[in-house]
Design an enzyme around this catalytic site. Structure first.
Site, mmCIF file in Angstrom:
data_model
loop_
_atom_site.group_PDB
_atom_site.id
_atom_site.type_symbol
_atom_site.label_atom_id
_atom_site.label_comp_id
_atom_site.label_asym_id
_atom_site.label_seq_id
_atom_site.Cartn_x
_atom_site.Cartn_y
_atom_site.Cartn_z
ATOM 1 N N PHE A 248 0.843 -1.197 0.000
ATOM 2 C CA PHE A 248 0.000 0.000 0.000
ATOM 3 C C PHE A 248 0.874 1.241 0.000
ATOM 4 C CE2 PHE A 248 0.785 -1.190 4.382
ATOM 5 C CZ PHE A 248 1.073 0.011 5.015
ATOM 6 N N CYS A 249 0.285 2.342 -0.462
ATOM 7 C CA CYS A 249 0.952 3.641 -0.464
ATOM 8 C C CYS A 249 -0.124 4.721 -0.367
ATOM 9 C CB CYS A 249 1.824 3.814 -1.703
ATOM 10 S SG CYS A 249 0.922 3.640 -3.267
ATOM 11 N N THR A 250 0.250 5.968 -0.483
ATOM 12 C CA THR A 250 -0.687 7.061 -0.222
ATOM 13 C C THR A 250 -1.872 7.043 -1.175
ATOM 14 O OG1 THR A 250 1.173 8.406 0.534
ATOM 15 C CG2 THR A 250 -0.900 9.545 0.082
#
Length: 313
Positions: free
Chosen positions: A184-186
């Site tokens: 996951f990331c922003t």
């Protein structure tokens, strides 16, 4: 119903682009005439478009219509994301369109989202996936972002820049053993490249959160969430929480580290000059330069505003 004066759009699309100087000129020409209140940054690269921009709501509608016509930011089904949030104050000082070699710098040509990406997981299905004991959950963001918030049970690679991610994978993950990896990331774009990289290096089942943390926080109620803390964002809001509500974080304008309300009470903190992360390394020359810069921004933008919080990914 939101009554905030600014709509914030985080967007990307991996799509081959040619003649970037001409595209850049067309964007500026359109915004000059139709979106005078726009601020933020758009990045243009041969591989596509990425950015976070803000504008008054009606102007934002015009801008997104234009970007959809030129780049398909609304209509593409893969390697594309568009998310909206709101800001009570102007979140960027100005508007920039910047040409780049890569949208998110990884320096790994095999990480090509045009060829392959991991399996998208909708926010509604994310909790079930990461609760699988066979799934390894990895945060692909940089260390200053993970300090603000992270999914419960996630591995923090503790990287300072995204180009360190391949080395971390090589040292810490094994495609022969780690059969399921979720990332996951922003907003989702870093995972497009991270998942493409891992698939190119033999990992079989690679998943990533569609729309990133921002979409999860917008979609999943707090009482059903496994997210702890807030999500760092690259504008003067610094962080947002569940429902994409603005958080209480600030940023040190000297070293760019995010600061909690408690950090702002520490004796090392001086607005625009230092915090506990950087006070001990502050030289007299650096302090003098920061004070001069703070006087400039205080005069130009207001007493409590410094330069943009944007950082290199």
């Amino acid at each position: 119903m939101h009554n905030h004066p600014y709509t914030v759009a985080a967007l990307y699309r991996f799509v081959p682009l040619e003649d970037i100087p001409a595209l850049r000129a067309k964007i500026y020409a359109f915004t000059d005439e139709n979106v005078p209140g726009i601020c933020g940054t758009l990045l243009l690269a041969p591989e596509g478009l990425n950015g976070t921009i803000a504008a008054p709501p009606r102007e934002m509608d015009k801008m997104i219509d234009f970007l959809d016509e030129k780049f398909g930011v609304r209509t593409a089904e893969t390697a594309c994301e568009l998310k909206f949030s709101h800001a009570s104050e102007k979140p960027f000082n100005r508007f920039k369109v910047r040409p780049k070699k890569e949208l998110i710098t990884l320096r790994a040509p095999e990480a090509n989202p045009h060829e392959r990406v991991g399996e998208y997981v909708e926010p509604e299905d994310w909790n079930a996936l990461i609760n699988d004991p066979d799934v390894i959950l990895v945060d692909t963001r940089n260390d200053y972002e993970t300090k603000v918030g992270i999914f419960e049970g996630a591995i923090d690679p503790d990287i300072k820049i995204f180009t360190e991610f391949p080395e971390w994978v090589e040292k810490n993950l094994d495609p022969a053993k780690d059969k399921k990896v979720a990332m996951f990331c922003t907003g989702g774009i870093r995972c497009e490249k991270a998942s493409a990289y891992m698939l190119a290096h033999g990992f079989e089942n690679v998943y990533h959160l569609k729309g990133g943390i921002l979409k999860y926080l917008e979609t999943i109620p707090a009482d059903q969430s496994t997210w702890k803390g807030d999500c760092f964002v690259f504008d003067q809001r610094v962080a947002v929480g569940h429902g994409l509500q603005e958080g209480d974080w600030k940023v040190c304008h000297a070293c760019r580290e995010p600061l909690s309300a408690e950090d702002l009470q520490r004796p090392e903190y001086e607005h625009g000059i230092s915090c506990h992360h950087c006070r001990d390394t502050l030289t007299p020359e650096r302090e003098h330069a920061l004070r001069d810069r703070q006087k400039f921004y205080a005069g130009k933008y207001g007493e409590n505003t410094g330069s943009s919080t944007a950082r290199n990914s």
